[in-house]
Structure formats: C-alpha cells, structure tokens
Design an enzyme around this catalytic site. Sequence first.
Site, PDB file in Angstrom:
ATOM      1  N   SER A 171       0.837  -1.180   0.000  1.00 11.58           N
ATOM      2  CA  SER A 171       0.000   0.000   0.000  1.00 11.58           C
ATOM      3  C   SER A 171       0.883   1.245   0.000  1.00 11.58           C
ATOM      4  O   SER A 171       2.054   1.191  -0.366  1.00 11.58           O
ATOM      5  CB  SER A 171      -0.934  -0.022   1.213  1.00 11.58           C
ATOM      6  OG  SER A 171      -1.877   1.026   1.146  1.00 11.58           O
ATOM      7  N   TYR A 223      -6.412   7.584  -5.889  1.00  8.76           N
ATOM      8  CA  TYR A 223      -5.278   6.761  -5.448  1.00  8.76           C
ATOM      9  C   TYR A 223      -5.334   6.525  -3.944  1.00  8.76           C
ATOM     10  O   TYR A 223      -5.201   5.384  -3.475  1.00  8.76           O
ATOM     11  CB  TYR A 223      -3.970   7.446  -5.828  1.00  8.76           C
ATOM     12  CG  TYR A 223      -2.730   6.724  -5.366  1.00  8.76           C
ATOM     13  CD1 TYR A 223      -2.313   5.543  -5.992  1.00  8.76           C
ATOM     14  CD2 TYR A 223      -1.969   7.202  -4.303  1.00  8.76           C
ATOM     15  CE1 TYR A 223      -1.180   4.874  -5.569  1.00  8.76           C
ATOM     16  CE2 TYR A 223      -0.826   6.543  -3.876  1.00  8.76           C
ATOM     17  CZ  TYR A 223      -0.439   5.378  -4.511  1.00  8.76           C
ATOM     18  OH  TYR A 223       0.692   4.721  -4.082  1.00  8.76           O
ATOM     19  N   LYS A 254      -5.910   2.841  -2.170  1.00 11.91           N
ATOM     20  CA  LYS A 254      -4.951   2.255  -1.235  1.00 11.91           C
ATOM     21  C   LYS A 254      -5.574   2.057   0.152  1.00 11.91           C
ATOM     22  O   LYS A 254      -5.254   1.089   0.852  1.00 11.91           O
ATOM     23  CB  LYS A 254      -3.704   3.129  -1.144  1.00 11.91           C
ATOM     24  CG  LYS A 254      -2.826   3.073  -2.400  1.00 11.91           C
ATOM     25  CD  LYS A 254      -2.316   1.671  -2.683  1.00 11.91           C
ATOM     26  CE  LYS A 254      -1.245   1.663  -3.772  1.00 11.91           C
ATOM     27  NZ  LYS A 254      -0.754   0.300  -4.071  1.00 11.91           N
TER      28      LYS A 254
END
Length: 266
Positions: A164, A178, A182
Amino acid sequence: MSGEPDAGCRDVKSVAAAELFDLFDLSGKVALVTGGSRGLGREMVRAFATAGADMVVASRKLDACETVAAEVRDLGRRALPVAAHVGRWDDLGRLVDLAYEEFGHVDVLVNNAGMSPLAPSSAETGEELFDKVIGVNFKGPFRLSSLIGQRMAEGDGGSIINVSSSGALFPQPRFGPYAGAKAALNALTTVFALEYGPTVRVNTISAGPFLTDISKAWTEEKRQSARSAVGRPGRPEEIVTTALYLASDASSYTTGSLIRVDGGLY
C-alpha cells in the site's frame, strides 16, 4: 580463569543463529510478485529468490519480466515471466492458471503493482483515469488475492503481502482516487486475513517515498529530503527486510497488520 568464551557457549550461539536464519528461508516456496519487473517489486523478487524461492514475475511488459526472470535463474532458482495487466479481470485468471500449471502451488503473493497519476484537480479527474487507478490499485489485488488466497487456504497455507502507500494514511488533494484505492487495499488486508486464516497470513506494507523509477520526475529537493523522522526517501533495497519477514515463517504470528516502511512520515 580464561577470558576466552566457552566452546559450548559458542556452539549454542551458532545453533541459535542458524535457527534464526532458517526462519527467513524460502526454499521450496513459490512467490508471485506483481509489478515485479522494476522498483520495489524487482527488489523483492531478487530477495525472495536469494532466500530460496522460485518466482513468478508479473508486469505489463513481457520483455521486462524476462529480464528479471533471467536474474532469478542466475541465482539458481526457477522463474516464470508473465505479462499481465492487474487491472484486467481476465488477465489475472490467466496469470494464476499459468503459475499453478508451472509450479503447482503459490506460497507467497505480493500485490505490488500500482499506479498514482496526478490529476489537475478532483473536478478534472476523468472517468477513464479514475477507473484505471481503482482497477490497478484495488480491483486487481482483490481478484488476485481471492483466486490465490482460496487455493492457499485449501492447501498448505501461505502469505499475502499488499503493498500500500502512505497516501492512504496522509491523503492529499488531487490524489483522491489513489488514496481511496490504497485505503481500500488496507481494508482488504483485514478482510482476507479473517476469510483465509488461520493458515493464510495477510499483511500490508505501507510504503513511503522510495527512489524508484517514479522519483525521476521529482524535484531534486524531493529526491534528497522527506518530511519524516529519517528525513529522506527510501532506497529500494530498504523494502527487502520487511518483505522477507512477512513472506517467511518469521512472521508466523503476524496477520491483519499494517507495517509502515516510510521513514517515519508525519
């Protein structure tokens, strides 16, 4: 009374050191690393092979996978290069089939492939870009972990490592898709640790800024310093010890965990 250490004591220490080293031994294991042709993925591939694992090296470009596979073979291990786009559902089924046809089992899965394009603004983020970011960073790891995790649970167990990003812990404007993807990947770690335990361990490495290919686009100041306790970006090889720990029996009681490897970002 001699000042020399007792020979028996030395033998005990040697045995203890050997047993400790054995915890990180991956001999007889098969590891699959997505995004394995460069950056942190390549470092992990080389580290796992050095520790004794045979490797499945996956990324979008076959020639890049073949280059890393050749490095693995030079280390005395078997290697299977596979071109696969982790954002494509069918590609992942094919990747898993090829891995099991070649080796019969997968003991370590590293969901490392990712992408983090910067949009001009959230309002200017297009649907295509949004879908690509979610596909690579969340959908792909979900699908791959589902396919391989189930087989691990039905067999001899294994380890899944999700790579991650500190972006999920320290989200910033223009990185919404994004950071969200994650963060979702972090949640998957708990989901699969519970679903496939106790024989399958699932953990997250939350990576900070590393001097991989992506850093070539950074300013020189950003390449030299970071807002962290260590005060600098990481070198790619500095991911290796955490990855080896999570891949090996050394982490037999560690699952559902998020380990920050970010130099102490704040």
